[in-house]
Design a protein around this motif. Structure first.
Motif, PDB file in Angstrom:
ATOM      1  N   GLU A  42     -49.668 -36.848 -84.226  1.00 60.51           N
ATOM      2  CA  GLU A  42     -48.770 -36.189 -83.258  1.00 60.51           C
ATOM      3  C   GLU A  42     -49.581 -35.200 -82.433  1.00 60.51           C
ATOM      4  O   GLU A  42     -49.616 -34.013 -82.706  1.00 60.51           O
ATOM      5  CB  GLU A  42     -47.611 -35.534 -84.000  1.00 60.51           C
ATOM      6  CG  GLU A  42     -46.729 -36.577 -84.644  1.00 60.51           C
ATOM      7  CD  GLU A  42     -45.663 -36.004 -85.566  1.00 60.51           C
ATOM      8  OE1 GLU A  42     -45.378 -34.802 -85.504  1.00 60.51           O
ATOM      9  OE2 GLU A  42     -45.113 -36.793 -86.355  1.00 60.51           O
ATOM     10  N   LYS A  54     -45.273 -41.972 -80.718  1.00 63.02           N
ATOM     11  CA  LYS A  54     -44.970 -42.665 -81.979  1.00 63.02           C
ATOM     12  C   LYS A  54     -44.257 -43.990 -81.685  1.00 63.02           C
ATOM     13  O   LYS A  54     -44.584 -45.028 -82.261  1.00 63.02           O
ATOM     14  CB  LYS A  54     -44.086 -41.784 -82.884  1.00 63.02           C
ATOM     15  CG  LYS A  54     -44.823 -40.615 -83.521  1.00 63.02           C
ATOM     16  CD  LYS A  54     -43.984 -39.902 -84.579  1.00 63.02           C
ATOM     17  CE  LYS A  54     -43.032 -38.876 -84.040  1.00 63.02           C
ATOM     18  NZ  LYS A  54     -42.423 -38.016 -85.069  1.00 63.02           N
ATOM     19  N   ARG A  88     -45.275 -29.633 -90.659  1.00 58.81           N
ATOM     20  CA  ARG A  88     -46.499 -29.170 -91.340  1.00 58.81           C
ATOM     21  C   ARG A  88     -46.671 -27.666 -91.243  1.00 58.81           C
ATOM     22  O   ARG A  88     -47.788 -27.167 -91.270  1.00 58.81           O
ATOM     23  CB  ARG A  88     -47.725 -29.826 -90.687  1.00 58.81           C
ATOM     24  CG  ARG A  88     -47.755 -31.311 -90.821  1.00 58.81           C
ATOM     25  CD  ARG A  88     -48.917 -31.921 -90.046  1.00 58.81           C
ATOM     26  NE  ARG A  88     -49.003 -33.343 -90.300  1.00 58.81           N
ATOM     27  CZ  ARG A  88     -48.236 -34.235 -89.704  1.00 58.81           C
ATOM     28  NH1 ARG A  88     -47.337 -33.856 -88.823  1.00 58.81           N
ATOM     29  NH2 ARG A  88     -48.372 -35.515 -89.990  1.00 58.81           N
ATOM     30  N   LYS A  94     -46.868 -31.368 -95.779  1.00 57.10           N
ATOM     31  CA  LYS A  94     -45.476 -31.547 -95.324  1.00 57.10           C
ATOM     32  C   LYS A  94     -44.474 -31.246 -96.442  1.00 57.10           C
ATOM     33  O   LYS A  94     -43.725 -32.130 -96.869  1.00 57.10           O
ATOM     34  CB  LYS A  94     -45.229 -32.989 -94.874  1.00 57.10           C
ATOM     35  CG  LYS A  94     -45.886 -33.419 -93.597  1.00 57.10           C
ATOM     36  CD  LYS A  94     -45.029 -34.507 -92.961  1.00 57.10           C
ATOM     37  CE  LYS A  94     -45.804 -35.594 -92.296  1.00 57.10           C
ATOM     38  NZ  LYS A  94     -44.991 -36.705 -91.848  1.00 57.10           N
TER      39      LYS A  94
HETATM   40 MG   LIG Z   1     -44.253 -36.257 -87.924  1.00 57.87          MG
END
Ligand SMILES: [Mg+2]
Ligand SMILES: O=P(O)(O)OP(=O)(O)OP(=O)(O)OC[C@H]1O[C@@H](n2cnc3c(O)ncnc32)[C@H](O)[C@@H]1O
Length: 201
Positions: A42, A54, A88, A94
């Motif tokens: 990302e 994505k 994050r 995560k």
């Molecule tokens: Mg993500």
């Protein structure tokens, strides 16, 4: 469309999309079934940029229509953070609980009226050889001082939906799906697909 691929491995998102699309008669597939596919990096600065990259990466890989969701929480007192770094925020692993603890620590002592925040959701629909379509939705709320509720995922236990007096995690999935940033964005995508019949197969 009777089946759609959602470019995510986030189980919370997959469950919500499955419910949201069930009422539309569309079956949801996701990258949870393709564990060998690496996460798409990302690298965008906005939810829209990340959703687009994505969706397009996975649509190209599978050569099918794909929806990607890039979403997150913006807290006014933190100048919009965690924003695009929501997943994050407390580190690469995560971890939802670690992210929540970091936010609560940063807001310690901050009075109620300064704890305003909103969830954002950008959805990108990428169809091979067509222009990617983007829609967005937001949901306003306030960050609580403690975790409340067991439903939903991510930051839901600390996100107070002020008009209901409950956190997002205290709402049932149907209640969340009526008011969430994701549901609002998906409604806009519905409208856009109706206007552009060419996208409906
Ligand atoms: Mg993500
Ligand atoms: O990128 P993908 O693979 O879709 O999965 P992800 O979990 O990394 O997803 P994002 O990059 O879009 O990051 C979004 C983060 O924002 C938070 N978030 C998004 N939608 C939320 C919701 O409805 N309720 C609570 N937290 C949410 C949650 O912590 C997510 O991990």
């Amino acid at each position: 469309m009777n089946e759609i691929m959602i470019a995510t491995k986030n189980i919370g998102k997959v469950k919500e999309f499955s419910d949201l699309f069930a009422s539309r008669g569309v079956k949801v597939k996701s990258l949870v079934d393709f564990p060998n596919i690496d996460d798409i990096e990302e690298t965008g600065e906005t939810f829209v940029e990340n959703a687009k990259l994505k969706a397009e990466a996975i649509a190209t890989k599978f050569n099918i229509p794909v929806i990607a969701d890039d979403s997150g929480l913006s807290i006014d007192f933190l100048d919009g953070r965690p924003g695009v770094y929501s997943a994050r925020y407390a580190g690469e692993q995560k971890n939802d609980r670690a992210n929540i603890d970091k936010v609560l620590a940063e807001l310690e002592g901050v009075p109620t009226e300064k704890r305003s925040a909103r969830f954002h959701c950008a959805l990108a629909l990428a169809i091979p050889d067509k222009e990617t379509q983007i829609v967005e939705g937001t949901c306003e709320g306030r960050i609580t001082e403690d975790l409340l509720g067991e439903n939903g995922f991510g930051y839901d236990p600390i996100f107070l939906v002020v008009e209901k007096g409950l956190t997002m995690a205290q709402l049932s999935k149907d209640e969340k799906n009526q008011i969430s940033h994701r549901a609002k964005a998906l409604k806009k995508l519905d409208k856009l697909l109706q206007e552009r019949e060419e996208f409906i197969r």
